[in-house]
Design a protein around this motif. Structure first.
Motif, short mmCIF file in Angstrom:
data_model
loop_
_atom_site.label_atom_id
_atom_site.label_comp_id
_atom_site.label_asym_id
_atom_site.label_seq_id
_atom_site.Cartn_x
_atom_site.Cartn_y
_atom_site.Cartn_z
N ARG A 192 3.05 3.99 -1.15
CA ARG A 192 3.54 4.91 -2.46
C ARG A 192 4.88 4.40 -2.93
NH1 ARG A 192 -0.06 8.73 -4.01
NH2 ARG A 192 -1.22 9.62 -2.22
N GLY B 200 1.25 -1.29 0.02
CA GLY B 200 -0.22 0.29 0.24
C GLY B 200 0.81 0.97 0.11
N ASP C 59 -0.93 4.70 -0.53
CA ASP C 59 -1.85 5.49 -1.67
C ASP C 59 -3.37 4.51 -1.51
OD1 ASP C 59 -2.73 5.27 -4.48
OD2 ASP C 59 -0.73 4.66 -5.20
N PRO C 60 -3.99 5.13 -2.04
CA PRO C 60 -5.49 4.74 -1.04
C PRO C 60 -5.84 3.79 -2.81
CG PRO C 60 -5.64 6.72 -1.41
CD PRO C 60 -4.21 6.85 -1.36
N ARG C 61 -5.33 3.92 -4.28
CA ARG C 61 -5.44 3.21 -5.26
C ARG C 61 -5.15 2.00 -5.03
NH1 ARG C 61 -4.69 7.07 -10.56
NH2 ARG C 61 -5.81 4.92 -11.53
N ASN C 62 -3.94 1.81 -3.83
CA ASN C 62 -2.90 0.98 -4.24
C ASN C 62 -3.49 -0.83 -3.25
OD1 ASN C 62 -1.67 -1.33 -6.26
ND2 ASN C 62 0.50 -0.52 -5.38
N ALA C 63 -3.89 -0.01 -2.30
CA ALA C 63 -4.76 -0.39 -1.21
C ALA C 63 -4.32 -1.63 -0.67
CB ALA C 63 -5.55 -0.22 -0.03
#
Length: 195
Positions: free
Chosen positions: A89, A87, A181-185
């Motif tokens: 960056r 998760g 990174d909320p898009r890659n949690a």
């Protein structure tokens, strides 16, 4: 909370580092090397990382062991606090100016240590601090945090400003790289699936 508490004891130094990656920049720092304390404060404040760092070192001989071992122990603390890096960056970068000085730090929590360092200091000492020790700090950090890092002072005339812009940029790059990174949690940011 992503925290770590690491102690490193050798015949030359006794270091304890406690970090909270999700902090507010609170710090308690006492290494026995005043300029290093000032630089570590930059990491905490600009990285929004809570730092407690204490070192008893053989500064009666030289500051080298203290500066290097603080870098090593801080690197170990980061490695522990980021865990499997799911998760994150992973990458972080920052440009920071201070008057005439401008520095850039780019970091990758890659699992592969590598330091690419270019700071053309304009003098050999900042007060009593030997500027060669800045590299020793970052080399110790990189080797034990298992990160790749590029450090470039792009311009500067005042060595204090050159060094301070590097440490501020380091703090901000750390903050970016260790943010979630909320898009890659929950996903490790690598095609290999592991870092």
């Amino acid at each position: 909370m992503r925290t770590a508490d690491i102690t490193r004891n050798t015949n030359e130094t006794r270091v304890r580092v406690t970090i909270n990656l999700d902090g507010t920049g609170r710090q308690t720092i006492n290494t026995g090397v005043p300029f290093l304390d000032h630089m570590l404060d930059q990491i905490a404040r600009h990285g929004l990382i809570d730092l407690d760092i204490h070192c008893d070192g053989d500064t009666h001989i030289d500051d080298h062991h203290t500066v290097e071992d603080v870098g090593i122990t801080l690197g170990q603390a980061f490695a522990a606090a980021v865990g499997d890096k799911a998760g994150l960056r992973r990458y972080g970068h920052s440009y920071v100016p201070l008057d005439e000085a401008l520095s850039r730090v780019v970091i990758d929590f890659s699992g592969r240590p590598g330091l690419y360092y270019h700071i053309p200091f304009t003098r050999s000492h900042i007060g009593r601090f030997d500027v060669d020790l800045a590299r020793e700090f970052f080399q110790g950090f990189v080797n034990h945090a298992l990160v790749t890092m590029h450090i470039d002072n792009l311009r500067g005339e005042n060595s204090h400003h050159q060094c301070e812009t590097v440490f501020k940029a380091f703090g901000r790059a750390l903050r970016m790289a260790t943010e979630f990174d909320p898009r890659n949690a929950g996903v490790v940011p690598s095609t290999k699936g592991v870092l």
